[in-house]
Design a protein around this motif. Structure first.
Motif, PDB file in Angstrom:
ATOM      1  N   ALA A  74     -47.891 -26.814  17.885  1.00 56.05           N
ATOM      2  CA  ALA A  74     -46.753 -27.733  17.987  1.00 56.05           C
ATOM      3  C   ALA A  74     -47.065 -29.071  17.334  1.00 56.05           C
ATOM      4  N   LEU A  75     -48.327 -29.555  17.438  1.00 55.79           N
ATOM      5  CA  LEU A  75     -48.688 -30.865  16.886  1.00 55.79           C
ATOM      6  C   LEU A  75     -48.521 -30.895  15.377  1.00 55.79           C
ATOM      7  N   PHE A  76     -49.057 -29.887  14.689  1.00 57.76           N
ATOM      8  CA  PHE A  76     -48.944 -29.891  13.228  1.00 57.76           C
ATOM      9  C   PHE A  76     -47.479 -29.795  12.803  1.00 57.76           C
ATOM     10  N   SER A  77     -46.710 -29.017  13.545  1.00 54.05           N
ATOM     11  CA  SER A  77     -45.283 -28.945  13.246  1.00 54.05           C
ATOM     12  C   SER A  77     -44.589 -30.249  13.611  1.00 54.05           C
ATOM     13  N   ALA A  78     -45.061 -30.908  14.674  1.00 55.88           N
ATOM     14  CA  ALA A  78     -44.460 -32.180  15.089  1.00 55.88           C
ATOM     15  C   ALA A  78     -44.639 -33.251  14.023  1.00 55.88           C
ATOM     16  N   LEU A  79     -45.799 -33.251  13.344  1.00 52.12           N
ATOM     17  CA  LEU A  79     -46.015 -34.217  12.261  1.00 52.12           C
ATOM     18  C   LEU A  79     -45.017 -33.987  11.125  1.00 52.12           C
ATOM     19  N   SER A  80     -44.731 -32.723  10.848  1.00 47.68           N
ATOM     20  CA  SER A  80     -43.735 -32.422   9.819  1.00 47.68           C
ATOM     21  C   SER A  80     -42.344 -32.844  10.281  1.00 47.68           C
ATOM     22  N   TYR A  81     -42.027 -32.554  11.545  1.00 50.17           N
ATOM     23  CA  TYR A  81     -40.745 -32.985  12.099  1.00 50.17           C
ATOM     24  C   TYR A  81     -40.613 -34.507  12.016  1.00 50.17           C
ATOM     25  N   ALA A  82     -41.686 -35.216  12.359  1.00 51.71           N
ATOM     26  CA  ALA A  82     -41.629 -36.673  12.382  1.00 51.71           C
ATOM     27  C   ALA A  82     -41.329 -37.236  10.994  1.00 51.71           C
ATOM     28  N   GLU A  83     -41.968 -36.662   9.954  1.00 54.49           N
ATOM     29  CA  GLU A  83     -41.706 -37.146   8.601  1.00 54.49           C
ATOM     30  C   GLU A  83     -40.253 -36.885   8.195  1.00 54.49           C
ATOM     31  N   LEU A  84     -39.766 -35.681   8.439  1.00 58.73           N
ATOM     32  CA  LEU A  84     -38.406 -35.355   8.024  1.00 58.73           C
ATOM     33  C   LEU A  84     -37.362 -36.078   8.870  1.00 58.73           C
ATOM     34  N   ALA A  85     -37.670 -36.330  10.148  1.00 59.51           N
ATOM     35  CA  ALA A  85     -36.725 -37.056  11.002  1.00 59.51           C
ATOM     36  C   ALA A  85     -36.549 -38.490  10.515  1.00 59.51           C
ATOM     37  N   GLY A  86     -37.631 -39.085  10.009  1.00 55.88           N
ATOM     38  CA  GLY A  86     -37.531 -40.436   9.478  1.00 55.88           C
ATOM     39  C   GLY A  86     -36.866 -40.488   8.115  1.00 55.88           C
ATOM     40  N   ALA A  87     -37.007 -39.423   7.330  1.00 56.09           N
ATOM     41  CA  ALA A  87     -36.438 -39.393   5.977  1.00 56.09           C
ATOM     42  C   ALA A  87     -34.989 -38.910   5.965  1.00 56.09           C
ATOM     43  N   VAL A  88     -34.642 -38.013   6.901  1.00 61.13           N
ATOM     44  CA  VAL A  88     -33.287 -37.429   6.952  1.00 61.13           C
ATOM     45  C   VAL A  88     -32.773 -37.564   8.390  1.00 61.13           C
ATOM     46  N   PRO A  89     -32.393 -38.774   8.815  1.00 57.57           N
ATOM     47  CA  PRO A  89     -32.042 -39.020  10.223  1.00 57.57           C
ATOM     48  C   PRO A  89     -30.627 -38.591  10.586  1.00 57.57           C
ATOM     49  N   VAL A  90     -30.402 -37.279  10.657  1.00 57.71           N
ATOM     50  CA  VAL A  90     -29.094 -36.743  11.028  1.00 57.71           C
ATOM     51  C   VAL A  90     -29.264 -35.802  12.221  1.00 57.71           C
ATOM     52  N   SER A  91     -28.141 -35.311  12.749  1.00 55.08           N
ATOM     53  CA  SER A  91     -28.169 -34.559  14.005  1.00 55.08           C
ATOM     54  C   SER A  91     -28.689 -33.130  13.885  1.00 55.08           C
ATOM     55  N   GLY A  92     -28.774 -32.586  12.711  1.00 50.04           N
ATOM     56  CA  GLY A  92     -29.025 -31.157  12.571  1.00 50.04           C
ATOM     57  C   GLY A  92     -30.447 -30.690  12.753  1.00 50.04           C
ATOM     58  N   SER A  93     -31.411 -31.609  12.949  1.00 43.17           N
ATOM     59  CA  SER A  93     -32.803 -31.226  13.152  1.00 43.17           C
ATOM     60  C   SER A  93     -33.295 -30.337  12.002  1.00 43.17           C
TER      61      SER A  93
END
Length: 477
Positions: A74-93
C-alpha cells in the motif's frame, strides 16, 4: 461509431481535468484534518475489526508480518497516489489518473474496478458491523438477533438486516451534505482510534510469548496468503483522492492526507494484531467473527471491556461504511461527467450533493450487504483494489514521461523504482488470491466491457469536439 485503436487509447488532457475540477459544482470545504479523517475513517477498522480472525489461520502469528507486507504494498502505491492527487486534483481518484495517462479503455477498466472495490467493501464492512452489534447486544441485554435476520444466505441466514440498515443510515447522512458528513467522520475516527488504544492497553496485560510460537507455521507462502487477504484492510487510504473537488487546497493537502493516513493505519494494525495474538493465540482469535471483543473477554474474564470495544466497533465500523460509500459516489460523478455512465450520477442538488447517485448506490450496496457472505465480499474487493493500484503505479511512470513539465505538489521518490516495486507487490498479492475470486473478477470484468462497448464508448465526451475543432483525444499529449 468506428472502433479504432485511437478510440480505445485516447487520453483526457490533464488541463481539461484540472479545468473541470476548478469549475466543479461540488463544495470546497475540506481541510487537511477532515481529509486525513476521511482516509483513516475509510480504512481503519475494516481489517482489524472484521478480517483479522479470518487471516490469522492462514499465516499463524506471522499474520503480523502479513499486515506489514500489505502495508508496504500500500505504501508504494500510496506514493504514486500522492503524486497524481497533487497533479490531477479531481474527484475520480485512480479512474481520472488512468484517463489522463493510459487512455479511455484502461480508465474504464480502472473505474469499473473501483466500483467493485468501494461498493463491495462497504457491503463487507456492513456485514462485520452486524457481528459486533450482536456482540454488544449479547454482553448488555443477553440476546442475539436471530441468524435468519443477521446473516446472509450461505452463512446460515436468510437476510442480513443490520448490514442493510447501517448502509441506509450512512446514505441518509451523505444526503445531508459534505460538511455534515465530514463532521461525523472526524468524530467517529477519533473515537475509533481511542477504542483501539483501549484494546491494546487491556490486551497487553494478557500477553504471553508462547502464543507467538511457532511464529510462521506456513512459511513465506502463509504470510503472502495472509497479506492477500488482509490487504482488504488497507482499502480506503486513497479515499482522500476521491475528494479532490471538495478539498480547499487539494494540491497541498491531498498528498499529505494520503501518506499520513496510511502511516496511522499501518501502525494501528500491527500493534493490535500483535497484542491480540500474544494475548489469546491464533485459535481463539479465529473462533469468533467479533474477534477483538472475544480477546478482551478472554483476557479479563469479565464482560465490560468487551462491551466497550463492541460499542466502539459498532460506531467505528459505521464510519467506514459512511466514508467508503462517499468515495464510490464521487467516482461515479467523474465517470458520469465524462459520459461513460448516465448523466444522472453527476447531477447535484441545492446542497451540492449528487443525491440520485447517493440514493441509488446506497440501495444497491444495502442489498449486497444483506445477501452476500463476508468472505466472498472481502476477497472480491481485494482483487479490484489491487488492479486499480497497479494502474496508478503505471500511470505515474507514464505521466513522468509524457508530461515532465506538469506542476506536481508532491513527487514520489526514486521513480521509476518505487512505482515498479508497488506494481510488483500488487501483482504478487493478486497471485495469492483464490481461483474463485479470479473467476468472480473475470465475470465482473466481462460485464464491464459489455457496458463500455455498448454504452460508454459511444457516449464519451471525448467524442464531442472542443473549441478549435479538436476532440479531447486530439488535444491529449
Amino acid at each position: 461509431m468506428l472502433l479504432t485503436r485511437h478510440t480505445l487509447l485516447r487520453t483526457k488532457p490533464v488541463e481539461q481535468l484540472a479545468d473541470e475540477g476548478a469549475h466543479t459544482k461540488l463544495k470546497r470545504s475540506l481541510g487537511l484534518l477532515p481529509l486525513v479523517s476521511l482516509s483513516v475513517g475509510a480504512t481503519l477498522g475494516t481489517g482489524i475489526f472484521v478480517v483479522l480472525g479470518d487471516a490469522a489461520p492462514e499465516a499463524g502469528p506471522a499474520v503480523v508480518l502479513s499486515f506489514v507486507l500489505a502495508g508496504l504494498a500500500a505504501l508504494f502505491s500510496a506514493l504514486s497516489y500522492a503524486e497524481l492527487a497533487g497533479a490531477v486534483p479531481v474527484s475520480g481518484s485512480a479512474y481520472s489518473y488512468s484517463y489522463a495517462t493510459l487512455g479511455e479503455l484502461v480508465a474504464w477498466i480502472c473505474g469499473w474496478c473501483l466500483l467493485l472495490e468501494y461498493g463491495v467493501s462497504v457491503a463487507a464492512v456492513a456485514v462485520g458491523w452486524g457481528e459486533y452489534l450482536n456482540s454488544f447486544f449479547e454482553s448488555t441485554l443477553g440476546f442475539r438477533i436471530p441468524d435468519a435476520l443477521s446473516a446472509p444466505p450461505g452463512d446460515g441466514g436468510v437476510i442480513n438486516v443490520p448490514a442493510a440498515i447501517v448502509v441506509l443510515l450512512a446514505t441518509v447522512v451523505l444526503l445531508g451534505g459534505i460538511r455534515e458528513s465530514a463532521a461525523v467522520t472526524t468524530t467517529t475516527t477519533l473515537l475509533k482510534i481511542g477504542v483501539l488504544v483501549f484494546f491494546v492497553v487491556v490486551a497487553v496485560t494478557g500477553f504471553r510469548s508462547g502464543n507467538l510460537t511457532p511464529f510462521s507455521p506456513m512459511g513465506l507462502s502463509g504470510i503472502a496468503s495472509g497479506a492477500s487477504l488482509v490487504f482488504f484492510s488497507f482499502i480506503g487510504f486513497d479515499a482522500a483522492s476521491t475528494a479532490g473537488e471538495e478539498a480547499r487546497n487539494p494540491q497541498r493537502d491531498l498528498p499529505r492526507a494520503i501518506v499520513i493516513s496510511l502511516a496511522i493505519v499501518t501502525a494501528a494494525y500491527v500493534l493490535v494484531a500483535l497484542t491480540a495474538i500474544g494475548a489469546v493465540g491464533v485459535d481463539t482469535l479465529s473462533s469468533s467473527k467479533a474477534s477483538l471483543a472475544a480477546v478482551l473477554q478472554a483476557v479479563t474474564g469479565t464482560g465490560w471491556p468487551a462491551t466497550v470495544l463492541a460499542l466502539g466497533a459498532v460506531i467505528a465500523i459505521a464510519s467506514v461504511v459512511l466514508t467508503v460509500l462517499y468515495g464510490q459516489t464521487r467516482i461515479l460523478v467523474s465517470m458520469s461527467r465524462d459520459g461513460l455512465v448516465p448523466g444522472l450520477f453527476s447531477r447535484v442538488n441545492r446542497r451540492a450533493v449528487p443525491a440520485a447517485n447517493t440514493l441509488l448506490v446506497g440501495i444497491v450496496v444495502a442489498l449486497l450487504a444483506a445477501l452476500v457472505p463476508l468472505g466472498q465480499l472481502a476477497e472480491a474487493t481485494s482483487i479490484g483494489t489491487l488492479v486499480a493500484f497497479s494502474l496508478v503505479n503505471i500511470g505515474v511512470m507514464v505521466l513522468r514521461r509524457t508530461r515532465p513539465d506538469l506542476q506536481r505538489s508532491f513527487r514520489a521518490p526514486l521513480v521509476p523504482i518505487t512505482p515498479l516495486i508497488g506494481l510488483a507487490l500488487c501483482l504478487w498479492l493478486v497471485a495469492g488470491l483464490r481461483k474463485e475470486t479470479w473467476l468472480a473478477f473475470a465475470v465482473w470484468s466481462v460485464v464491464g466491457l459489455v457496458v463500455y462497448f455498448g454504452y460508454g464508448m459511444r457516449r464519451s465526451r471525448l467524442n464531442t469536439p472542443r473549441k478549435g475543432g479538436a476532440t479531447g483525444a486530439d488535444a491529449a499529449p
